[in-house]
Design an enzyme around this catalytic site. Sequence first.
Site, mmCIF file in Angstrom:
data_model
loop_
_atom_site.group_PDB
_atom_site.id
_atom_site.type_symbol
_atom_site.label_atom_id
_atom_site.label_comp_id
_atom_site.label_asym_id
_atom_site.label_seq_id
_atom_site.Cartn_x
_atom_site.Cartn_y
_atom_site.Cartn_z
ATOM 1 N N ASP A 1 -5.294 6.402 2.474
ATOM 2 C CA ASP A 1 -5.377 4.751 2.184
ATOM 3 C C ASP A 1 -6.782 4.111 2.601
ATOM 4 O O ASP A 1 -7.235 4.877 3.502
ATOM 5 C CB ASP A 1 -4.240 4.087 3.040
ATOM 6 C CG ASP A 1 -4.306 2.511 2.376
ATOM 7 O OD1 ASP A 1 -3.513 2.240 1.483
ATOM 8 O OD2 ASP A 1 -4.878 1.671 3.123
ATOM 9 N N HIS B 1 0.687 -1.163 0.101
ATOM 10 C CA HIS B 1 0.039 -0.057 -0.172
ATOM 11 C C HIS B 1 1.063 1.390 -0.073
ATOM 12 O O HIS B 1 0.455 2.155 -0.735
ATOM 13 C CB HIS B 1 -0.870 -0.003 1.215
ATOM 14 C CG HIS B 1 -2.058 -0.952 1.301
ATOM 15 N ND1 HIS B 1 -3.221 -0.631 1.148
ATOM 16 C CD2 HIS B 1 -1.948 -2.238 0.955
ATOM 17 C CE1 HIS B 1 -4.246 -1.633 1.200
ATOM 18 N NE2 HIS B 1 -3.301 -2.731 0.915
#
Length: 496
Positions: free
Chosen positions: A120, A16
């Site tokens: 995120d 990520h």
Amino acid sequence: MKNAELVFIPAPIIGHFASAVEVAKLLLERDKRLSITFLVMKSSLSTKIALSYNDSVIAACGRIRFIHLPEVELDPNLPSRFFISLIEAQKAHVKEEVSKLVMESESSPDSPRLAGFVLDMFSASIIDVANEFGVPSYIFFTSAAAFLGTTLYIQALHDEQKVDPTEFKNSDVELVMPCLASPFPAKVLPSSLLGKDLLPLFLPLIRRFREAKGIMVNTFYELESHAINSFSDGNYPPVYPVGPLLNLINGHEHDVVSDRKDTHRDIMQWLDQQPSSSVVYLCFGSMGSFGVEQVKEIACGLEQSGHRFLWSLRQPPPNGKMEAPSDYVNPAEVLPEGAEEIEKGVRCLMEIDIKKKEKLKEISEKSRKALMKDGSSSTWLDRRVYGLGFPLLHGRSMYAEQQFNAFEVVVELGLAVEIKMDYRREFLIGNEIILGAKEIERGIRGGMEPDCHKLKRLKELSEKSRKAMMEGGSSFSSLSRLIEDMIIAGDDVHVP
């Protein structure tokens, strides 16, 4: 117009994190008015590779900085709550660091003003902090647009129609969802939406997606047009397809940690000596790893297939440990007898440099001949479309939304040759089901057939993915709209 600064808060896991850095680099390249600050959370899943990645990005790209937040103590007995607990515990530190940025901006007329937060998908609760500063939040969704639609569909099904998604586990129910053209088997939903202990943790995050000013997705319109069109009914924040986000967009190779550059070069030389579209590449994501028995089955399947291959082979962490997999110290110990004696130039085993036997995590575009992948979220796009010469061999879905990704590339998009899609292995739980060598061999042979019908469509999408990022392309235009929205935001920023 005054310059604008974005605060990125990636999830503390390398896949990520790396994806967030790529979208940040793209934003900075596209508009000189932007600057970006990353607030980095340390965890057992953010390795030294991430730190090296930081340094290389800072050296190569101006107007970007990384601020490491203080470590926080978490309950080690709650691995399933790890991301949520860590991010919640960091809210105060995020607020403190952003306050410093705002005061810095107010004290100097040349400093950029805070324009928003880029969060995120796991960091959606930080919207609370952005609201305190009076700036918008944008979600960076690292998985497919169709999976974004699925999460929002399940959340609405639960909240509005009072349906309990956990009842879908092991059922034969098929869901008809706006984001998919094909009926979807509900039992393929990720454990986070099927588990009674996990669903209450993830539903609040999904609800927060709807509060964002926009959602970036690492995909492109030509690949997921059906899913992207499903967001246009006014019930969702604007969705911006901005992919494929790769270091290869401008013809550059992936960033490689300095102590592995020699290995990278040697592997590239080996690949250049192989016939076109002849190498199978096995990579199972940043958290993908196998025990000894499964490693031997994969090795036997590869040998029996007769194809050249590269294999990113990693060993699992200790049971129950929230750690990234590590390299095998001596891979020969877990391979079938004689596996390392495979003739040089016919197979390159485990991404091992033939002379030094060192391993490499990433390889450049020209190595992508065919892949057997896990379906991990952060790499769901780049290793499925961009530059592939043969269809994906979809191996095993081990955690997170990987079963969904397998369904999309095999059934919805028709880009992959299925090896075994109905496989589930709970994250950090050692209930491993062994996939046999014969199944693996069958999948590899099917995917490597020269006349495989998926090849033509895959090549077409590969070219479309390149055009999407060029001026006038679908993702180029989408990103332009997003940047203009970001630049004009943040007029009422204040320190809470």
